[in-house]
Design an enzyme around this catalytic site. Structure first.
Site, PDB file in Angstrom:
ATOM      1  N   TYR A   1      11.937   1.531  -4.530  1.00  0.00           N
ATOM      2  CA  TYR A   1      11.387   2.885  -4.597  1.00  0.00           C
ATOM      3  C   TYR A   1      12.441   3.853  -5.101  1.00  0.00           C
ATOM      4  CZ  TYR A   1       7.244   1.729  -1.747  1.00  0.00           C
ATOM      5  OH  TYR A   1       6.053   1.201  -1.281  1.00  0.00           O
TER       6      TYR A   1
ATOM      7  N   ARG B   1       0.859  -1.185   0.000  1.00  0.00           N
ATOM      8  CA  ARG B   1       0.000   0.000   0.000  1.00  0.00           C
ATOM      9  C   ARG B   1       0.892   1.231   0.000  1.00  0.00           C
ATOM     10  NH1 ARG B   1      -2.613  -0.951   5.997  1.00  0.00           N
ATOM     11  NH2 ARG B   1      -0.688  -0.883   7.216  1.00  0.00           N
TER      12      ARG B   1
ATOM     13  N   ARG C   1      10.224   7.647   3.146  1.00  0.00           N
ATOM     14  CA  ARG C   1      10.157   9.096   3.329  1.00  0.00           C
ATOM     15  C   ARG C   1      10.892   9.532   4.587  1.00  0.00           C
ATOM     16  NH1 ARG C   1       3.997  10.005   3.316  1.00  0.00           N
ATOM     17  NH2 ARG C   1       4.624  12.151   3.795  1.00  0.00           N
TER      18      ARG C   1
ATOM     19  N   ASP D   1       1.198   5.401   0.374  1.00  0.00           N
ATOM     20  CA  ASP D   1       0.521   6.432   1.138  1.00  0.00           C
ATOM     21  C   ASP D   1      -0.114   7.476   0.224  1.00  0.00           C
ATOM     22  OD1 ASP D   1       1.235   5.259   3.543  1.00  0.00           O
ATOM     23  OD2 ASP D   1       3.056   6.451   3.767  1.00  0.00           O
TER      24      ASP D   1
END
Length: 245
Positions: A109, A50, A195, A52
């Site tokens: 990522y 998932r 992040r 964000d």
């Protein structure tokens, strides 16, 4: 029941993450609505993970089940039905026990930072043109990540994670002109982990903390020890690995 995989991408700007939300629009909701309408039966999907609110995906996977044999035309029909910010790359059959989340071997990522004021990357990169950032120092700090597996300090608080252990395979910054790109790959990621790492590395790169301070941050196992989270719009899920037969 037959199981199918979907490979797709999306711009996350208009969505409250991938996973279905009680009141807010999500990518999963749009996928399931399109599939259910076209196949004329209720379809539920299971995603590889998932993302964000505001996070993008260049390569994402999900699986679903149906009793129907699906034609190659389904990809085209889905793209015609879905909004312009979600794109289906392919839909293909897999073994009936193959799982989009649990059979993924890695996720990768990328995070983008702009070192100049750039109106064309305003929605896809963190605009840090007011700061001086040392990429070499940040790469020195990234090497420390490989020494650890417990990344509690980079995890969002009060989640339902059963474990905060992750194995990082790659963590590297590259500079191309005024653009910085951070690539990180691991077997799994905690919520907000990338992040939080980016935000902490920017503190290293701008001289607020030293590279060796990363060890203390990780060993404290406390989210308050790490830097603030980088904005969501600079983050892209770019790959999910599977051992397809």
């Amino acid at each position: 029941m037959l199981r199918y995989f979907i490979e797709f991408s999306y711009n996350g700007k208009n969505y409250f993450g991938y996973q279905i939300q009680p009141k807010d629009i999500s990518v999963q909701e749009e996928l399931e609505k399109a599939l259910s309408t076209i196949l004329r039966e209720p379809i539920k999907t299971v995603g590889a993970g998932r993302t964000d609110t505001g996070v993008h995906a260049r390569k994402m996977f999900a699986h679903f089940e149906t009793e129907q044999f699906l034609s190659d035309q389904l990809t085209h029909k889905m793209n015609s039905f879905l909004p312009s910010d979600i794109s289906i790359k392919r839909i293909f059959p897999v073994k009936d026990d193959f799982h989009a989340r649990f059979d993924a071997t890695f996720r990768t990522y990328e995070y983008y930072i702009s070192l100049e004021k750039n109106p064309f990357t305003e929605d896809s990169a963190w605009q840090l043109w007011r700061r001086n950032i040392d990429v070499n120092i940040m790469n020195e700090a990234c090497k420390i990540l490989f020494e650890y597996e417990d990344f509690t300090s980079f995890a969002k608080l009060h989640t339902d994670n059963k474990t905060n252990l992750c194995k990082i395979y790659k963590a590297e910054w590259e500079q191309n002109g005024s653009e910085l790109k951070f690539t990180v790959s691991a077997n799994r990621f905690l919520r907000n982990m990338v992040r939080a790492i980016v935000g902490t590395m920017v503190e290293v790169g701008s001289g607020k903390i030293q590279p060796n301070d990363i060890r203390k941050v990780i060993e404290n196992k406390n989210r308050n020890s790490a830097g603030t989270s980088a904005p969501a719009h600079g983050l892209f899920l770019v790959d999910v690995g599977y051992e397809f037969e």
